[in-house]
Design a protein around this motif. Structure first.
Motif, PDB file in Angstrom:
ATOM      1  N   PHE A  63       0.833  -1.199   0.000  1.00  0.00           N
ATOM      2  CA  PHE A  63       0.000   0.000   0.000  1.00  0.00           C
ATOM      3  C   PHE A  63       0.869   1.250   0.000  1.00  0.00           C
ATOM      4  CE2 PHE A  63      -2.286   3.464   2.001  1.00  0.00           C
ATOM      5  CZ  PHE A  63      -3.528   3.418   1.394  1.00  0.00           C
ATOM      6  N   LEU A  64       1.902   1.264   0.842  1.00  0.00           N
ATOM      7  CA  LEU A  64       2.794   2.417   0.918  1.00  0.00           C
ATOM      8  C   LEU A  64       3.520   2.637  -0.404  1.00  0.00           C
ATOM      9  CD1 LEU A  64       4.285   1.793   4.476  1.00  0.00           C
ATOM     10  CD2 LEU A  64       2.667   3.588   3.823  1.00  0.00           C
ATOM     11  N   THR A  65       3.965   1.553  -1.030  1.00  0.00           N
ATOM     12  CA  THR A  65       4.634   1.663  -2.326  1.00  0.00           C
ATOM     13  C   THR A  65       3.680   2.200  -3.383  1.00  0.00           C
ATOM     14  OG1 THR A  65       6.134  -0.173  -1.821  1.00  0.00           O
ATOM     15  CG2 THR A  65       5.836   0.390  -4.144  1.00  0.00           C
ATOM     16  N   GLY A  66       2.451   1.685  -3.386  1.00  0.00           N
ATOM     17  CA  GLY A  66       1.449   2.150  -4.338  1.00  0.00           C
ATOM     18  C   GLY A  66       1.125   3.622  -4.143  1.00  0.00           C
ATOM     19  N   PHE A  67       1.006   4.038  -2.883  1.00  0.00           N
ATOM     20  CA  PHE A  67       0.731   5.450  -2.604  1.00  0.00           C
ATOM     21  C   PHE A  67       1.862   6.328  -3.121  1.00  0.00           C
ATOM     22  CE2 PHE A  67       1.334   9.217  -0.042  1.00  0.00           C
ATOM     23  CZ  PHE A  67       0.083   9.810  -0.081  1.00  0.00           C
ATOM     24  N   LEU A  68       3.101   5.939  -2.816  1.00  0.00           N
ATOM     25  CA  LEU A  68       4.245   6.735  -3.264  1.00  0.00           C
ATOM     26  C   LEU A  68       4.307   6.824  -4.786  1.00  0.00           C
ATOM     27  CD1 LEU A  68       7.283   5.839  -0.959  1.00  0.00           C
ATOM     28  CD2 LEU A  68       6.070   8.012  -1.152  1.00  0.00           C
ATOM     29  N   LEU A  69       4.006   5.723  -5.449  1.00  0.00           N
ATOM     30  CA  LEU A  69       4.044   5.703  -6.912  1.00  0.00           C
ATOM     31  C   LEU A  69       3.013   6.667  -7.493  1.00  0.00           C
ATOM     32  CD1 LEU A  69       5.149   4.460  -9.521  1.00  0.00           C
ATOM     33  CD2 LEU A  69       3.425   2.667  -9.299  1.00  0.00           C
ATOM     34  N   VAL A  70       1.785   6.578  -6.997  1.00  0.00           N
ATOM     35  CA  VAL A  70       0.716   7.443  -7.507  1.00  0.00           C
ATOM     36  C   VAL A  70       0.985   8.903  -7.148  1.00  0.00           C
ATOM     37  CG1 VAL A  70      -1.746   7.996  -7.324  1.00  0.00           C
ATOM     38  CG2 VAL A  70      -1.006   5.609  -7.468  1.00  0.00           C
ATOM     39  N   PHE A  71       1.345   9.144  -5.894  1.00  0.00           N
ATOM     40  CA  PHE A  71       1.581  10.514  -5.450  1.00  0.00           C
ATOM     41  C   PHE A  71       2.784  11.119  -6.172  1.00  0.00           C
ATOM     42  CE2 PHE A  71       2.597  13.917  -2.413  1.00  0.00           C
ATOM     43  CZ  PHE A  71       1.327  14.451  -2.197  1.00  0.00           C
ATOM     44  N   GLY A  72       3.821  10.297  -6.414  1.00  0.00           N
ATOM     45  CA  GLY A  72       4.992  10.783  -7.135  1.00  0.00           C
ATOM     46  C   GLY A  72       4.656  11.190  -8.551  1.00  0.00           C
ATOM     47  N   ILE A  73       3.841  10.387  -9.239  1.00  0.00           N
ATOM     48  CA  ILE A  73       3.425  10.729 -10.605  1.00  0.00           C
ATOM     49  C   ILE A  73       2.611  12.021 -10.612  1.00  0.00           C
ATOM     50  CG2 ILE A  73       1.963   9.996 -12.538  1.00  0.00           C
ATOM     51  CD1 ILE A  73       2.768   7.108 -11.898  1.00  0.00           C
ATOM     52  N   LEU A  74       1.699  12.146  -9.644  1.00  0.00           N
ATOM     53  CA  LEU A  74       0.889  13.362  -9.548  1.00  0.00           C
ATOM     54  C   LEU A  74       1.756  14.582  -9.234  1.00  0.00           C
ATOM     55  CD1 LEU A  74      -2.208  11.998  -7.576  1.00  0.00           C
ATOM     56  CD2 LEU A  74      -2.070  12.556 -10.016  1.00  0.00           C
ATOM     57  N   GLN A  75       2.796  14.388  -8.432  1.00  0.00           N
ATOM     58  CA  GLN A  75       3.720  15.486  -8.144  1.00  0.00           C
ATOM     59  C   GLN A  75       4.451  15.931  -9.409  1.00  0.00           C
ATOM     60  OE1 GLN A  75       3.240  17.233  -5.422  1.00  0.00           O
ATOM     61  NE2 GLN A  75       5.003  16.739  -4.136  1.00  0.00           N
ATOM     62  N   LEU A  76       4.870  14.969 -10.220  1.00  0.00           N
ATOM     63  CA  LEU A  76       5.540  15.305 -11.476  1.00  0.00           C
ATOM     64  C   LEU A  76       4.612  16.099 -12.387  1.00  0.00           C
ATOM     65  CD1 LEU A  76       7.544  12.037 -12.281  1.00  0.00           C
ATOM     66  CD2 LEU A  76       8.486  14.299 -11.773  1.00  0.00           C
ATOM     67  N   VAL A  77       3.346  15.687 -12.429  1.00  0.00           N
ATOM     68  CA  VAL A  77       2.363  16.428 -13.238  1.00  0.00           C
ATOM     69  C   VAL A  77       2.176  17.833 -12.678  1.00  0.00           C
ATOM     70  CG1 VAL A  77      -0.056  16.515 -13.954  1.00  0.00           C
ATOM     71  CG2 VAL A  77       1.171  14.337 -13.998  1.00  0.00           C
ATOM     72  N   GLN A  78       2.091  17.951 -11.346  1.00  0.00           N
ATOM     73  CA  GLN A  78       1.937  19.258 -10.707  1.00  0.00           C
ATOM     74  C   GLN A  78       3.123  20.166 -11.040  1.00  0.00           C
ATOM     75  OE1 GLN A  78       0.439  22.327  -8.548  1.00  0.00           O
ATOM     76  NE2 GLN A  78      -0.617  20.370  -8.506  1.00  0.00           N
ATOM     77  N   PHE A  79       4.341  19.612 -10.938  1.00  0.00           N
ATOM     78  CA  PHE A  79       5.522  20.401 -11.253  1.00  0.00           C
ATOM     79  C   PHE A  79       5.564  20.764 -12.736  1.00  0.00           C
ATOM     80  CE2 PHE A  79       8.201  18.596  -7.513  1.00  0.00           C
ATOM     81  CZ  PHE A  79       7.457  19.363  -6.645  1.00  0.00           C
ATOM     82  N   GLY A  80       5.133  19.812 -13.584  1.00  0.00           N
ATOM     83  CA  GLY A  80       5.096  20.095 -15.016  1.00  0.00           C
ATOM     84  C   GLY A  80       4.149  21.236 -15.334  1.00  0.00           C
ATOM     85  N   MET A  81       3.003  21.240 -14.679  1.00  0.00           N
ATOM     86  CA  MET A  81       2.060  22.338 -14.862  1.00  0.00           C
ATOM     87  C   MET A  81       2.666  23.656 -14.375  1.00  0.00           C
ATOM     88  SD  MET A  81      -1.590  20.693 -13.689  1.00  0.00           S
ATOM     89  CE  MET A  81      -2.400  19.412 -14.658  1.00  0.00           C
ATOM     90  N   ALA A  82       3.314  23.585 -13.222  1.00  0.00           N
ATOM     91  CA  ALA A  82       3.906  24.789 -12.647  1.00  0.00           C
ATOM     92  C   ALA A  82       4.971  25.377 -13.569  1.00  0.00           C
ATOM     93  CB  ALA A  82       4.510  24.468 -11.279  1.00  0.00           C
ATOM     94  N   MET A  83       5.805  24.510 -14.148  1.00  0.00           N
ATOM     95  CA  MET A  83       6.844  24.993 -15.043  1.00  0.00           C
ATOM     96  C   MET A  83       6.252  25.579 -16.322  1.00  0.00           C
ATOM     97  SD  MET A  83       9.597  24.529 -13.355  1.00  0.00           S
ATOM     98  CE  MET A  83      10.833  24.835 -14.599  1.00  0.00           C
TER      99      MET A  83
END
Length: 215
Positions: A63-83
């Motif tokens: 569960f922790l690995t799955g959360f990190l994977l999903v949250f990490g991808i969403l963070q990359l999208v968030q940063f991509g939008m920000a840039m």
């Protein structure tokens, strides 16, 4: 009593470590690009700490690995939008935002920035994954501790669609992690059901539930 206090202290310590690594990408990003520097927002920081505390109760490494994977991808999208737009985005920016902005930015403007962003997100999250996998923090976790995280996310999603939550979400927060959590919650709790209703107007979850109850 002493053991209970010790367990609470272990959970809080684990939550602080988890929160640090969850927010480390945006802290590093703020150093590289000062326009994205984090501010002091105790309310939203408390929400993120609550998320980290719920994760500290989870015993399931999958569960922790799955959360990190999903949250990490969403963070990359968030940063991509920000840039692309020069700031973190609020949930209500999603309707006007076009994926072509990211694509054109990667292809024509500053692809190397996105390479940096990948490293900024991936490295801290890999470290946190290693900590989870090895059980280094060893907080007082539970077999069904993931329920706490699910309930936390459900409660937060419910808050985001309230009048107060909608008013607060009109502007982007200075925390990328909070924006990622907020955007995801608003999308799942409000935008996705609305899109489903628009595309399939005959679908009614209420009627289906009533029919199931009658049967």
């Amino acid at each position: 009593m002493v053991n209970c206090l010790f367990d609470i202290a272990r959970a809080v310590f684990a939550a602080l470590v988890i929160l640090f690594f969850l927010m480390l990408p945006e802290l590093v990003l703020g150093l590289v690009y000062p326009s994205f520097a984090s501010c002091w927002d105790p309310v939203r920081l408390s929400v993120l700490l609550g998320l980290a505390l719920s994760l500290s109760l989870v015993k399931s490494k999958k569960f922790l690995t799955g959360f990190l994977l999903v949250f990490g991808i969403l963070q990359l999208v968030q940063f991509g939008m920000a840039m692309s737009v020069g700031r973190y985005v609020s949930p209500f920016d999603l309707n006007a935002f076009q994926w072509s902005d990211i694509v054109s930015s990667v292809g024509k403007k500053a692809w190397y920035r996105y390479l940096q962003l990948s490293g900024i997100v991936v490295v801290p999250y890999l470290i946190l994954e290693y900590i989870f996998a090895r059980g280094i923090l060893n907080p007082p976790s539970f077999k069904k501790g993931w329920v706490a995280t699910v309930l936390f996310l459900a409660a937060f999603s419910g808050y985001t669609v309230s009048e107060k939550g909608k008013a607060e979400a009109q502007s982007a927060c200075c925390y990328a992690s909070y924006n990622t959590l907020n955007v995801s919650a608003v999308y799942l709790a409000e935008m996705l059901p609305r899109q489903i209703k628009e595309n399939w107007p005959d679908i009614s979850f209420v009627n289906q539930s009533a029919q199931a109850a009658e049967q």
